[in-house]
Scaffold this motif. Sequence first.
Motif, PDB file in Angstrom:
ATOM      1  N   GLY A  82       0.277   2.820   7.106  1.00  0.00           N
ATOM      2  CA  GLY A  82      -0.684   2.100   7.933  1.00  0.00           C
ATOM      3  C   GLY A  82      -1.230   2.973   9.048  1.00  0.00           C
ATOM      4  N   SER A  83      -0.346   3.759   9.631  1.00  0.00           N
ATOM      5  CA  SER A  83      -0.782   4.673  10.689  1.00  0.00           C
ATOM      6  C   SER A  83      -1.753   5.715  10.140  1.00  0.00           C
ATOM      7  CB  SER A  83       0.434   5.365  11.316  1.00  0.00           C
ATOM      8  OG  SER A  83       1.302   4.413  11.920  1.00  0.00           O
ATOM      9  N   LYS A  84      -1.505   6.165   8.919  1.00  0.00           N
ATOM     10  CA  LYS A  84      -2.428   7.118   8.292  1.00  0.00           C
ATOM     11  C   LYS A  84      -3.803   6.487   8.090  1.00  0.00           C
ATOM     12  CE  LYS A  84       1.016   9.886   5.785  1.00  0.00           C
ATOM     13  NZ  LYS A  84       1.524  10.267   4.430  1.00  0.00           N
ATOM     14  N   GLN A  85      -3.823   5.199   7.745  1.00  0.00           N
ATOM     15  CA  GLN A  85      -5.107   4.531   7.575  1.00  0.00           C
ATOM     16  C   GLN A  85      -5.871   4.461   8.899  1.00  0.00           C
ATOM     17  OE1 GLN A  85      -6.143   3.966   4.684  1.00  0.00           O
ATOM     18  NE2 GLN A  85      -4.285   3.971   3.437  1.00  0.00           N
ATOM     19  N   VAL A  86      -5.153   4.188   9.972  1.00  0.00           N
ATOM     20  CA  VAL A  86      -5.793   4.133  11.290  1.00  0.00           C
ATOM     21  C   VAL A  86      -6.344   5.493  11.674  1.00  0.00           C
ATOM     22  CG1 VAL A  86      -5.391   3.777  13.754  1.00  0.00           C
ATOM     23  CG2 VAL A  86      -4.426   2.174  12.093  1.00  0.00           C
ATOM     24  N   ILE A  87      -5.519   6.524  11.525  1.00  0.00           N
ATOM     25  CA  ILE A  87      -5.976   7.881  11.840  1.00  0.00           C
ATOM     26  C   ILE A  87      -7.163   8.255  10.948  1.00  0.00           C
ATOM     27  CG2 ILE A  87      -5.344  10.314  11.857  1.00  0.00           C
ATOM     28  CD1 ILE A  87      -4.079   8.722  14.094  1.00  0.00           C
ATOM     29  N   GLY A  88      -7.091   7.836   9.680  1.00  0.00           N
ATOM     30  CA  GLY A  88      -8.201   8.115   8.774  1.00  0.00           C
ATOM     31  C   GLY A  88      -9.487   7.444   9.223  1.00  0.00           C
ATOM     32  N   ARG A  89      -9.396   6.204   9.695  1.00  0.00           N
ATOM     33  CA  ARG A  89     -10.579   5.518  10.193  1.00  0.00           C
ATOM     34  C   ARG A  89     -11.140   6.232  11.415  1.00  0.00           C
ATOM     35  NH1 ARG A  89     -12.272   0.510  10.132  1.00  0.00           N
ATOM     36  NH2 ARG A  89     -12.135   0.905   7.899  1.00  0.00           N
ATOM     37  N   LEU A  90     -10.272   6.601  12.353  1.00  0.00           N
ATOM     38  CA  LEU A  90     -10.732   7.295  13.552  1.00  0.00           C
ATOM     39  C   LEU A  90     -11.372   8.632  13.193  1.00  0.00           C
ATOM     40  CD1 LEU A  90      -7.684   6.577  15.887  1.00  0.00           C
ATOM     41  CD2 LEU A  90      -9.951   5.541  16.028  1.00  0.00           C
ATOM     42  N   ARG A 146       0.834  -1.195   0.000  1.00  0.00           N
ATOM     43  CA  ARG A 146       0.000   0.000   0.000  1.00  0.00           C
ATOM     44  C   ARG A 146       0.870   1.246   0.000  1.00  0.00           C
ATOM     45  NH1 ARG A 146      -5.400  -1.379  -0.900  1.00  0.00           N
ATOM     46  NH2 ARG A 146      -5.311  -3.623  -0.684  1.00  0.00           N
ATOM     47  N   GLY A 147       0.542   2.198  -0.855  1.00  0.00           N
ATOM     48  CA  GLY A 147       1.300   3.429  -0.926  1.00  0.00           C
ATOM     49  C   GLY A 147       0.590   4.578  -0.264  1.00  0.00           C
ATOM     50  N   ALA A 165       0.468   1.423  19.932  1.00  0.00           N
ATOM     51  CA  ALA A 165       0.246   1.807  18.540  1.00  0.00           C
ATOM     52  C   ALA A 165       0.424   0.608  17.615  1.00  0.00           C
ATOM     53  CB  ALA A 165       1.194   2.937  18.147  1.00  0.00           C
ATOM     54  N   GLN A 166       1.415  -0.223  17.909  1.00  0.00           N
ATOM     55  CA  GLN A 166       1.666  -1.406  17.081  1.00  0.00           C
ATOM     56  C   GLN A 166       0.492  -2.391  17.161  1.00  0.00           C
ATOM     57  OE1 GLN A 166       5.382  -2.147  19.099  1.00  0.00           O
ATOM     58  NE2 GLN A 166       6.577  -1.818  17.241  1.00  0.00           N
ATOM     59  N   ILE A 167      -0.068  -2.542  18.362  1.00  0.00           N
ATOM     60  CA  ILE A 167      -1.183  -3.475  18.550  1.00  0.00           C
ATOM     61  C   ILE A 167      -2.411  -2.999  17.781  1.00  0.00           C
ATOM     62  CG2 ILE A 167      -2.800  -4.405  20.241  1.00  0.00           C
ATOM     63  CD1 ILE A 167      -0.486  -4.365  22.270  1.00  0.00           C
ATOM     64  N   THR A 168      -2.736  -1.720  17.902  1.00  0.00           N
ATOM     65  CA  THR A 168      -3.939  -1.192  17.256  1.00  0.00           C
ATOM     66  C   THR A 168      -3.748  -1.027  15.748  1.00  0.00           C
ATOM     67  OG1 THR A 168      -3.238   1.080  17.760  1.00  0.00           O
ATOM     68  CG2 THR A 168      -4.689  -0.003  19.345  1.00  0.00           C
ATOM     69  N   LEU A 169      -2.515  -0.820  15.318  1.00  0.00           N
ATOM     70  CA  LEU A 169      -2.238  -0.586  13.907  1.00  0.00           C
ATOM     71  C   LEU A 169      -2.742  -1.727  13.028  1.00  0.00           C
ATOM     72  CD1 LEU A 169      -0.820   0.992  11.628  1.00  0.00           C
ATOM     73  CD2 LEU A 169       1.313  -0.139  12.278  1.00  0.00           C
ATOM     74  N   SER A 170      -2.635  -2.950  13.514  1.00  0.00           N
ATOM     75  CA  SER A 170      -2.954  -4.119  12.696  1.00  0.00           C
ATOM     76  C   SER A 170      -4.449  -4.329  12.507  1.00  0.00           C
ATOM     77  CB  SER A 170      -2.342  -5.379  13.321  1.00  0.00           C
ATOM     78  OG  SER A 170      -0.942  -5.284  13.382  1.00  0.00           O
ATOM     79  N   TYR A 185      -5.665  10.127  19.650  1.00  0.00           N
ATOM     80  CA  TYR A 185      -5.193   8.744  19.514  1.00  0.00           C
ATOM     81  C   TYR A 185      -3.833   8.524  20.190  1.00  0.00           C
ATOM     82  CZ  TYR A 185      -3.490   4.543  17.063  1.00  0.00           C
ATOM     83  OH  TYR A 185      -2.964   3.316  16.746  1.00  0.00           O
ATOM     84  N   TYR A 186      -2.829   9.247  19.779  1.00  0.00           N
ATOM     85  CA  TYR A 186      -1.492   9.046  20.347  1.00  0.00           C
ATOM     86  C   TYR A 186      -1.390   9.511  21.805  1.00  0.00           C
ATOM     87  CZ  TYR A 186       0.078   7.730  15.691  1.00  0.00           C
ATOM     88  OH  TYR A 186       0.232   7.087  14.490  1.00  0.00           O
ATOM     89  N   PRO A 187      -1.978  10.648  22.175  1.00  0.00           N
ATOM     90  CA  PRO A 187      -1.938  11.026  23.599  1.00  0.00           C
ATOM     91  C   PRO A 187      -2.568   9.984  24.518  1.00  0.00           C
ATOM     92  CG  PRO A 187      -2.516  12.931  22.277  1.00  0.00           C
ATOM     93  CD  PRO A 187      -2.517  11.753  21.343  1.00  0.00           C
ATOM     94  N   VAL A 188      -3.701   9.409  24.118  1.00  0.00           N
ATOM     95  CA  VAL A 188      -4.342   8.395  24.965  1.00  0.00           C
ATOM     96  C   VAL A 188      -3.484   7.147  25.051  1.00  0.00           C
ATOM     97  CG1 VAL A 188      -6.327   6.842  25.162  1.00  0.00           C
ATOM     98  CG2 VAL A 188      -6.682   9.249  24.604  1.00  0.00           C
ATOM     99  N   LEU A 189      -2.906   6.732  23.916  1.00  0.00           N
ATOM    100  CA  LEU A 189      -2.050   5.536  23.918  1.00  0.00           C
ATOM    101  C   LEU A 189      -0.837   5.711  24.830  1.00  0.00           C
ATOM    102  CD1 LEU A 189      -1.967   4.333  20.187  1.00  0.00           C
ATOM    103  CD2 LEU A 189      -3.461   3.605  22.051  1.00  0.00           C
ATOM    104  N   THR A 190      -0.423   6.949  25.011  1.00  0.00           N
ATOM    105  CA  THR A 190       0.736   7.215  25.865  1.00  0.00           C
ATOM    106  C   THR A 190       0.514   6.736  27.288  1.00  0.00           C
ATOM    107  OG1 THR A 190       1.281   9.155  24.521  1.00  0.00           O
ATOM    108  CG2 THR A 190       2.275   9.039  26.697  1.00  0.00           C
ATOM    109  N   PHE A 191      -0.742   6.682  27.718  1.00  0.00           N
ATOM    110  CA  PHE A 191      -1.050   6.262  29.079  1.00  0.00           C
ATOM    111  C   PHE A 191      -1.649   4.850  29.120  1.00  0.00           C
ATOM    112  CE2 PHE A 191      -1.330  10.884  28.833  1.00  0.00           C
ATOM    113  CZ  PHE A 191      -0.479  11.262  29.869  1.00  0.00           C
ATOM    114  N   GLY A 192      -1.475   4.113  28.026  1.00  0.00           N
ATOM    115  CA  GLY A 192      -2.098   2.802  27.920  1.00  0.00           C
ATOM    116  C   GLY A 192      -1.653   1.796  28.962  1.00  0.00           C
ATOM    117  N   ARG A 193      -0.401   1.872  29.406  1.00  0.00           N
ATOM    118  CA  ARG A 193       0.099   0.879  30.346  1.00  0.00           C
ATOM    119  C   ARG A 193      -0.619   0.953  31.689  1.00  0.00           C
ATOM    120  NH1 ARG A 193       4.451  -2.446  30.053  1.00  0.00           N
ATOM    121  NH2 ARG A 193       5.144  -3.386  32.016  1.00  0.00           N
TER     122      ARG A 193
END
Length: 560
Positions: free
Chosen positions: A525-533, A146-147, A438-443, A359-367
Motif C-alpha cells: 500500500g505504501s508503494k502505491q502511495v509513493i507511486g501516485r506521488l 494486492r500483491g 503515514a497511516q492516515i494518508t495511506l488509506s 513524503y516521509y520527511p515531511v510527515l515526520t514534522f506533521g504534528r
Amino acid sequence: MASTKAPRRTETVLSRRQIEGLIAEGRSVIIVNQKVLKVDPWLKYHPGGDKAIMHMVGRDATDEVTALHSLAAQEQMNRYCIGRVEGRWKNFVPPIQGGRFRAYCESSVEEHEDVEDDAEVHPRSSDISRTPSPVFDSEQSNIRKRGRNDRITSSASSISSVADLDDGISWLDVQTKEQITLDLAKYPSLDLATQDEVVRKYRELDQRIRAEGLYDCNYSAYAIEACRYTFLAGMMLFFLRLGWYATSGMFLGALWHQLVFTVHDAGHMGITHNFTVDTMIGIIIADFIGGLSVGWWKRNHNVHHIVTNSPEHDPDIEHIPFFAISHRFFESLTSSFYERVMTYDAVAKFVLPYQAYLYYPVLTFGRFNLYFLSWEYLIRGLGPKKGPAWWHRWLEITGQVFFWFWFGYLLLYKTIPTNSARFAFVMVSHMVTMPLHAQITLSHFAMSTAELGPHESFPQKMLRTTMDVDCPQWLDFFHGGLQFQAIHHLFPRMPRHNLRRTQKLVQDFCSDVGIPYALYGFVDGSKQVIGRLDEVGRQAALLAKCQRSIVEKGDILHGH
C-alpha cells in the motif's frame, strides 16, 4: 359541514422545483428519509461544523446522516422538517460545490424538468472535472489481496503524449477525461436503478451489523488499551528520571500515537455512543494530554467523511505546496473548506516534482502542523458558540493551557536541564508520531480523486476513495483501526475493535454489488502511495517543461 384541517408541515408534499427554489433563496435544505429538512438555524450549532451540512444541501443525505449520527440526534432533526418528498429524490449539486439553482415561481411551467433531470443522471465531463485515479486491475475478481507485482492502471503511461498538445491546460483536460472514463469503467453504473440497488444492500448490511451487536463497544478491549497507555507513560517518566531524554521522548511520542486512536473513536461517538461522555473523553486526551483540538478534528474529519478525496473539498488531501495526489491541483483550485485558493505557485512547482522523495520527511514534522490548525480553530472560534457544543471551545482552551503548562513548563523547562536536551526531547517525541500521518494518508492517497456526479451512492463513493490495509491481528494495536478505513467510512460509528469482524461482511457486500474492495499489505500500500506521488510529480515536471517550451516559442496566446 365537516371541518377541513390544513395539512401539518410534516405532511406537506414539496416538489423538486419548490425545493430548488428554496435553495436558490439561500436556504439549506437536505432530504433525510423522504423528509425535507430546512436546517439553516442548526448550521451554527452543529457540533460537527457547518461545512459538513453544506455539502449535503439539495441531496438525499439519509445514508450520511445515519452513518454519522446517533438515533437521538436523528430524532432531533425532525424539528427542522418542513415537508416531505414523494418518490425517489434526484440529487442536486450543492451550492458549496458549484451547483446552480433557479428561483421558484408558482405560475412557471416545469416542462423542461425531465430533460434537466436526465442531464443530472448523465453529467457532462465539464460538470465532473475532478480527476479519478483508478487503482484496480479489471482482469481479476473484485475482492482480492494486492500483491507487490500488481500494477495500477495509470495515466502516467500516456505522459509522453504531452508533446502533441498545444499547452499544459489542454494536457490537463485530456488527463481528466481519460481518467474519468477509466474510473467509470471500474465501478457499477451511475444509473439510478443500479445505485438504488447498491444503497438497498448497504442498508441491509447495516441492519445485519446492528443485529449482530457490532455497534456495541467491547470495553474489555479498552482496558487492554489503558494498560498499554499506562506502560508507555511509565516508561517515559522512568527514562526522564534517568536523564535519558531522547529515549523518554520516544515513549511519549509512542503514547501520543496510541492515544490518537481513542480520540478518533470518541470523536465518532464510538465508545459510549453518548455525545457528552465521548466528547469529554476526546477533549481530555486530545487537548489536555496531546495539545491538539478535537473540535478542529471533528470539523475537518466530518467533511472528509462526506466528500472523501475531492480535491476542492476534502481538507485531508489539500496539502499544497508539499503534496498533490491529483494533477487538478496544478489548476490552483479553490478550497471550499479553507475558503482560499490553493495557489500552484513557485514553491509548489519546485517541490512537487520531488514529493515522492519528500513524503516521509515531511510527515515526520506533521504534528507541528496539527498544533497550528488546532490553535487557528480555537482562536478564530470556528466551532459552535451556542447549542449543545457551546462549552467545547472553552474546555479545549483550558486543555491547551494545561498541556503547555505540563509539557512546556514543567517537563521541558523545569525538568530537562539543557537546551540541547530539550530540543532532542521535542524532536524525538514529535517525530515518533510520523507513522500516524503515514497511516492516515495511506488509506486515501493512492485512491480515486474523482467526483463522478451527484448520483453516486454513499457506499460506492466511500469504497472508491478508500483502501484497507492487510495486517495480522496481533498488529491491530499499532494501526488502531486505521487499517480498516474502507469499513470505517461505511460505518464510522462502529467501535474499532469490531472492524475486523465486519471485514468479511463488507467483502461479501462488495462482491454482491460489484464494487472493488481495495486491500493491500502495508508495504505494498505504501508503494502505491509513493507511486501516485511520483506519477503526479512527474506530471508536474512535464507540465512545467511544456509551459517553458510554449514561452520560448512565444506561443502563450496561440497567435491571438
